[in-house]
Design an enzyme around this catalytic site. Structure first.
Site, mmCIF file in Angstrom:
data_model
loop_
_atom_site.group_PDB
_atom_site.id
_atom_site.type_symbol
_atom_site.label_atom_id
_atom_site.label_comp_id
_atom_site.label_asym_id
_atom_site.label_seq_id
_atom_site.Cartn_x
_atom_site.Cartn_y
_atom_site.Cartn_z
ATOM 1 C CD GLU A 15 -3.065 0.957 0.386
ATOM 2 O OE1 GLU A 15 -2.540 1.532 -0.583
ATOM 3 O OE2 GLU A 15 -4.214 1.228 0.766
ATOM 4 C CG ASP A 16 -0.927 4.799 -1.517
ATOM 5 O OD1 ASP A 16 -1.625 4.163 -0.705
ATOM 6 O OD2 ASP A 16 -1.426 5.631 -2.298
ATOM 7 C CG ASP A 25 -5.514 8.613 5.891
ATOM 8 O OD1 ASP A 25 -5.072 9.187 6.880
ATOM 9 O OD2 ASP A 25 -6.328 9.155 5.110
ATOM 10 C CG PHE A 46 -3.734 15.292 0.950
ATOM 11 C CD1 PHE A 46 -4.616 14.262 1.220
ATOM 12 C CD2 PHE A 46 -3.307 15.482 -0.357
ATOM 13 C CE1 PHE A 46 -5.071 13.428 0.206
ATOM 14 C CE2 PHE A 46 -3.763 14.643 -1.380
ATOM 15 C CZ PHE A 46 -4.644 13.624 -1.089
ATOM 16 N NE ARG A 89 -2.152 8.236 -9.643
ATOM 17 C CZ ARG A 89 -2.846 7.839 -8.593
ATOM 18 N NH1 ARG A 89 -2.239 7.456 -7.500
ATOM 19 N NH2 ARG A 89 -4.167 7.812 -8.641
HETATM 20 P P1 IMP Z 1 -7.458 4.605 4.323
HETATM 21 O O1 IMP Z 1 -8.521 3.642 3.943
HETATM 22 O O2 IMP Z 1 -8.034 5.845 4.931
HETATM 23 O O3 IMP Z 1 -6.343 4.037 5.161
HETATM 24 O O4 IMP Z 1 -6.918 5.195 2.972
HETATM 25 C C1 IMP Z 1 -5.878 4.759 2.270
HETATM 26 C C2 IMP Z 1 -5.924 5.395 0.903
HETATM 27 O O5 IMP Z 1 -6.309 6.783 0.950
HETATM 28 C C3 IMP Z 1 -4.538 5.402 0.327
HETATM 29 O O6 IMP Z 1 -4.277 4.219 -0.362
HETATM 30 C C4 IMP Z 1 -4.554 6.620 -0.565
HETATM 31 O O7 IMP Z 1 -5.059 6.283 -1.823
HETATM 32 C C5 IMP Z 1 -5.515 7.579 0.107
HETATM 33 N N1 IMP Z 1 -4.785 8.579 0.913
HETATM 34 C C6 IMP Z 1 -4.787 8.691 2.259
HETATM 35 N N2 IMP Z 1 -4.015 9.715 2.666
HETATM 36 C C7 IMP Z 1 -3.510 10.271 1.542
HETATM 37 C C8 IMP Z 1 -2.602 11.366 1.301
HETATM 38 O O8 IMP Z 1 -2.096 12.063 2.208
HETATM 39 N N3 IMP Z 1 -2.318 11.615 -0.007
HETATM 40 C C9 IMP Z 1 -2.825 10.882 -1.037
HETATM 41 N N4 IMP Z 1 -3.659 9.862 -0.850
HETATM 42 C C10 IMP Z 1 -4.004 9.555 0.429
#
Ligand code: IMP
Length: 180
Positions: A101-102, A105, A154, A167
């Protein structure tokens, strides 16, 4: 690279630091799975750059596949809804799976994906997340390999986007949205 409109970009993690960390994670994975094969699953599209650097540094027989979920769309706020938009191409039964995963969050995406993947009976299932934003966590989730823990900002670059932009930045940058 110039930012879009009046958005402001501030470097948070330089490319050199990312390279060193990705290399350390690859070395750890190579040690943890010595003598075995690993199957990397990248979460599209944010994890593509991380996965492509990581897999080339892993000293094991490796294969890869991709999965996609609906995420932020054009905003910076999560809707809390996770939906599978592209499934895997092949079965993961009996494989050493590393979900790549990137960013971790709220934890909603990874929890959803872990549930789905666990049902498919991999031999092992681990998580590699380049970034972790623990302040935003709604559902707890344990990542086995984490690149960097970052504050609640962000970020874009090295695969991460804002409305599909940025990206391709080499560094990870904090994005402040400008007003037109
Ligand atoms: P989660 O389900 O909230 O953990 O979200 C994860 C996904 O939200 C990541 O795979 C990203 O695609 C997106 N995301 C969360 N924070 C950021 C950020 O700071 N920048 C860009 N994408 C984010």
């Amino acid at each position: 690279m110039p930012s879009q409109n009046h958005d402001r970009l501030k470097i948070l993690i330089r490319h050199g630091a990312i390279e060193r960390r990705v290399s350390a994670i690859a070395a750890q994975i190579s040690r943890d799975f010595r003598g075995e094969q690993v199957h990397l699953i990248g979460v599209l599209k944010g994890a593509v750059i991380f996965l492509s650097d990581l897999v080339r540094l892993i000293r094991l027989q490796s294969s890869m596949d991709f999965i996609a979920v609906s995420s932020y769309g054009k905003g910076t706020q999560t809707s809390g809804q996770v939906r599978l938009t592209k499934d895997l191409d092949r079965s993961i039964e009996g494989l050493n799976v590393i979900l790549v995963e990137d960013i971790l969050d709220t934890g909603l995406t990874l929890n959803y994906l872990l549930r789905i993947l666990q049902q498919r009976r991999p031999k092992t299932l681990r998580i590699a997340a380049l970034l972790d934003k623990p302040e935003r966590r709604i559902q707890s989730v344990h990542a086995d390999y984490v690149g960097f823990t970052i504050p609640n900002e962000f970020v874009v670059g090295y695969g991460l986007d804002y409305a599909e932009n940025y990206r391709n930045l080499k560094d990870i940058c904090v994005l402040s949205l400008g007003h037109k």
